[in-house]
Design a protein around this motif. Structure first.
Motif, PDB file in Angstrom:
ATOM      1  N   MET A 172       9.015   5.217 -20.697  1.00  0.00           N
ATOM      2  CA  MET A 172       9.064   3.847 -20.154  1.00  0.00           C
ATOM      3  C   MET A 172       8.473   3.845 -18.746  1.00  0.00           C
ATOM      4  O   MET A 172       8.997   4.499 -17.830  1.00  0.00           O
ATOM      5  CB  MET A 172      10.514   3.350 -20.133  1.00  0.00           C
ATOM      6  CG  MET A 172      10.666   1.918 -19.662  1.00  0.00           C
ATOM      7  SD  MET A 172      12.370   1.355 -19.746  1.00  0.00           S
ATOM      8  CE  MET A 172      12.204  -0.244 -18.961  1.00  0.00           C
ATOM      9  N   LYS A 173       7.399   3.117 -18.564  1.00  0.00           N
ATOM     10  CA  LYS A 173       6.631   3.148 -17.316  1.00  0.00           C
ATOM     11  C   LYS A 173       7.456   2.759 -16.097  1.00  0.00           C
ATOM     12  O   LYS A 173       7.306   3.343 -15.014  1.00  0.00           O
ATOM     13  CB  LYS A 173       5.430   2.212 -17.448  1.00  0.00           C
ATOM     14  CG  LYS A 173       4.554   2.149 -16.207  1.00  0.00           C
ATOM     15  CD  LYS A 173       3.407   1.170 -16.399  1.00  0.00           C
ATOM     16  CE  LYS A 173       2.589   1.050 -15.126  1.00  0.00           C
ATOM     17  NZ  LYS A 173       1.495   0.060 -15.266  1.00  0.00           N
ATOM     18  N   LYS A 194       6.113   7.271 -10.178  1.00  0.00           N
ATOM     19  CA  LYS A 194       5.057   6.455  -9.578  1.00  0.00           C
ATOM     20  C   LYS A 194       5.507   5.025  -9.339  1.00  0.00           C
ATOM     21  O   LYS A 194       5.151   4.413  -8.315  1.00  0.00           O
ATOM     22  CB  LYS A 194       3.824   6.476 -10.488  1.00  0.00           C
ATOM     23  CG  LYS A 194       2.633   5.701  -9.940  1.00  0.00           C
ATOM     24  CD  LYS A 194       1.445   5.802 -10.877  1.00  0.00           C
ATOM     25  CE  LYS A 194       0.254   5.019 -10.331  1.00  0.00           C
ATOM     26  NZ  LYS A 194      -0.921   5.100 -11.241  1.00  0.00           N
ATOM     27  N   GLU A 195       6.289   4.467 -10.250  1.00  0.00           N
ATOM     28  CA  GLU A 195       6.717   3.069 -10.132  1.00  0.00           C
ATOM     29  C   GLU A 195       7.901   2.891  -9.182  1.00  0.00           C
ATOM     30  O   GLU A 195       8.057   1.833  -8.574  1.00  0.00           O
ATOM     31  CB  GLU A 195       7.102   2.528 -11.511  1.00  0.00           C
ATOM     32  CG  GLU A 195       5.930   2.378 -12.467  1.00  0.00           C
ATOM     33  CD  GLU A 195       4.937   1.335 -12.006  1.00  0.00           C
ATOM     34  OE1 GLU A 195       5.362   0.289 -11.474  1.00  0.00           O
ATOM     35  OE2 GLU A 195       3.728   1.573 -12.159  1.00  0.00           O
ATOM     36  N   THR A 225      17.529   2.614 -21.938  1.00  0.00           N
ATOM     37  CA  THR A 225      16.535   1.631 -21.536  1.00  0.00           C
ATOM     38  C   THR A 225      16.344   0.617 -22.666  1.00  0.00           C
ATOM     39  O   THR A 225      16.772   0.856 -23.800  1.00  0.00           O
ATOM     40  CB  THR A 225      15.183   2.308 -21.238  1.00  0.00           C
ATOM     41  OG1 THR A 225      14.509   2.593 -22.487  1.00  0.00           O
ATOM     42  CG2 THR A 225      15.348   3.595 -20.457  1.00  0.00           C
ATOM     43  N   PRO A 226      15.676  -0.507 -22.379  1.00  0.00           N
ATOM     44  CA  PRO A 226      15.403  -1.480 -23.445  1.00  0.00           C
ATOM     45  C   PRO A 226      14.558  -0.912 -24.584  1.00  0.00           C
ATOM     46  O   PRO A 226      14.562  -1.448 -25.689  1.00  0.00           O
ATOM     47  CB  PRO A 226      14.644  -2.593 -22.702  1.00  0.00           C
ATOM     48  CG  PRO A 226      15.084  -2.470 -21.281  1.00  0.00           C
ATOM     49  CD  PRO A 226      15.282  -1.011 -21.057  1.00  0.00           C
ATOM     50  N   ARG A 244      25.438   0.850 -15.439  1.00  0.00           N
ATOM     51  CA  ARG A 244      25.128   1.835 -16.472  1.00  0.00           C
ATOM     52  C   ARG A 244      23.724   1.562 -17.007  1.00  0.00           C
ATOM     53  O   ARG A 244      23.343   0.421 -17.224  1.00  0.00           O
ATOM     54  CB  ARG A 244      26.149   1.741 -17.613  1.00  0.00           C
ATOM     55  CG  ARG A 244      26.010   2.824 -18.680  1.00  0.00           C
ATOM     56  CD  ARG A 244      27.051   2.627 -19.771  1.00  0.00           C
ATOM     57  NE  ARG A 244      28.399   2.580 -19.257  1.00  0.00           N
ATOM     58  CZ  ARG A 244      29.138   3.649 -18.967  1.00  0.00           C
ATOM     59  NH1 ARG A 244      28.645   4.855 -19.128  1.00  0.00           N
ATOM     60  NH2 ARG A 244      30.370   3.505 -18.526  1.00  0.00           N
ATOM     61  N   GLY A 245      22.939   2.613 -17.183  1.00  0.00           N
ATOM     62  CA  GLY A 245      21.614   2.449 -17.754  1.00  0.00           C
ATOM     63  C   GLY A 245      20.591   1.968 -16.751  1.00  0.00           C
ATOM     64  O   GLY A 245      20.699   2.222 -15.546  1.00  0.00           O
ATOM     65  N   TYR A 246      19.589   1.237 -17.229  1.00  0.00           N
ATOM     66  CA  TYR A 246      18.451   0.819 -16.421  1.00  0.00           C
ATOM     67  C   TYR A 246      18.633  -0.593 -15.893  1.00  0.00           C
ATOM     68  O   TYR A 246      18.985  -1.515 -16.635  1.00  0.00           O
ATOM     69  CB  TYR A 246      17.179   0.897 -17.273  1.00  0.00           C
ATOM     70  CG  TYR A 246      15.982   0.215 -16.679  1.00  0.00           C
ATOM     71  CD1 TYR A 246      15.456   0.628 -15.463  1.00  0.00           C
ATOM     72  CD2 TYR A 246      15.373  -0.856 -17.336  1.00  0.00           C
ATOM     73  CE1 TYR A 246      14.345   0.001 -14.911  1.00  0.00           C
ATOM     74  CE2 TYR A 246      14.266  -1.487 -16.800  1.00  0.00           C
ATOM     75  CZ  TYR A 246      13.755  -1.053 -15.585  1.00  0.00           C
ATOM     76  OH  TYR A 246      12.673  -1.676 -15.043  1.00  0.00           O
ATOM     77  N   VAL A 247      18.388  -0.754 -14.586  1.00  0.00           N
ATOM     78  CA  VAL A 247      18.377  -2.075 -13.955  1.00  0.00           C
ATOM     79  C   VAL A 247      16.954  -2.323 -13.461  1.00  0.00           C
ATOM     80  O   VAL A 247      16.422  -1.545 -12.675  1.00  0.00           O
ATOM     81  CB  VAL A 247      19.371  -2.153 -12.777  1.00  0.00           C
ATOM     82  CG1 VAL A 247      19.375  -3.564 -12.189  1.00  0.00           C
ATOM     83  CG2 VAL A 247      20.767  -1.754 -13.216  1.00  0.00           C
ATOM     84  N   PRO A 248      16.309  -3.400 -13.909  1.00  0.00           N
ATOM     85  CA  PRO A 248      14.900  -3.625 -13.580  1.00  0.00           C
ATOM     86  C   PRO A 248      14.645  -3.796 -12.084  1.00  0.00           C
ATOM     87  O   PRO A 248      15.519  -4.226 -11.321  1.00  0.00           O
ATOM     88  CB  PRO A 248      14.563  -4.921 -14.326  1.00  0.00           C
ATOM     89  CG  PRO A 248      15.594  -5.042 -15.391  1.00  0.00           C
ATOM     90  CD  PRO A 248      16.827  -4.433 -14.824  1.00  0.00           C
TER      91      PRO A 248
END
Length: 221
Positions: A1-2, A7-8, A155-156, A202-206
């Motif tokens: 997931m980019k 880098k991001e 992630t989504p 928990r997990g990914y937060v944009p």
């Protein structure tokens, strides 16, 4: 997931540890390398700018370290950093330039980019905190799952196996974590995001969002 790649999430020019990320896709991949990297980097630091204290501890001469702070090597404390009263640095820690490690804050196996603030009663373990990220008073990283299983980053697009038992949080640049928040194992927070106080993440937060509670994340306006 980019979105959760090195880098991001990070401005690599804002850490003395830039080279540890060479060839790395996801930031947590550097966690097992931090101790060895410090030992090699420490040998190259300028004696005009850094003083070696004890075993495998390098502290910038411009840094302020309280006499009551405890630092265990390997560790590097960067220029103009501040390590305050009763801070506990357990080893494998890189504290960036101008960073603040506050009273009763504990660090273990971490990279703090420049200008990071963990100033009041924080626990930060097995984590990478990006440029100018800030953890409010009493906010902590939880770095081991209660069932002791290996951490999966959710992630989504699905889970990403890390193969790690100990994994705290990856915070991108300019992340603000509210007071009393718990960042559960495998939390990844994109840059420029705000986390409400007393949150359980928990997990990914944009990136560029506001985390109000689990399931309620809105884009910054």
């Amino acid at each position: 997931m980019k979105e959760i790649t090195v880098k991001e999430m990070y401005t690599l020019d804002e850490t003395i540890a830039k080279e540890i990320f060479d060839g790395v896709e996801y930031p947590w991949e550097v966690l097992p390398k931090i101790g060895g990297f410090i030992l090699e980097l420490g040998k190259t630091l300028s004696e005009e700018e850094y003083e070696k204290r004890g075993e495998d501890i390098w502290i910038a001469k411009s840094a302020k370290v309280a006499p009551t702070a405890y630092i265990h090597g390997p560790a590097i404390i960067g220029k103009e950093a501040e390590v305050r009263h009763c801070a506990f640095i357990r080893g494998n820690a890189i504290v960036g330039e101008g960073a603040v490690v506050g009273n009763s804050t504990e660090l273990k196996n971490v990279i703090l980019f420049n200008k990071v603030q963990v100033p009041h009663y924080n626990y930060v373990g097995d984590s990478v905190l990006g440029f100018k990220s800030h953890m409010g008073a009493g906010s902590i990283t939880s770095n081991v799952k209660s069932d002791k299983k290996l951490v999966v980053v959710k992630t989504p697009e699905g889970g990403i196996e890390t193969g790690m038992k100990k994994f705290g949080a990856m915070l991108g640049d300019n992340v603000e974590v509210g007071c009393g928040t718990v960042l559960n194992p495998g939390s990844v927070v994109g840059r420029e995001t705000n986390i409400y106080p007393l949150s359980m993440v928990r997990g990914y937060v944009p990136a560029g969002s506001i985390y109000k509670r689990q399931g309620e994340v809105v884009e910054k306006q």
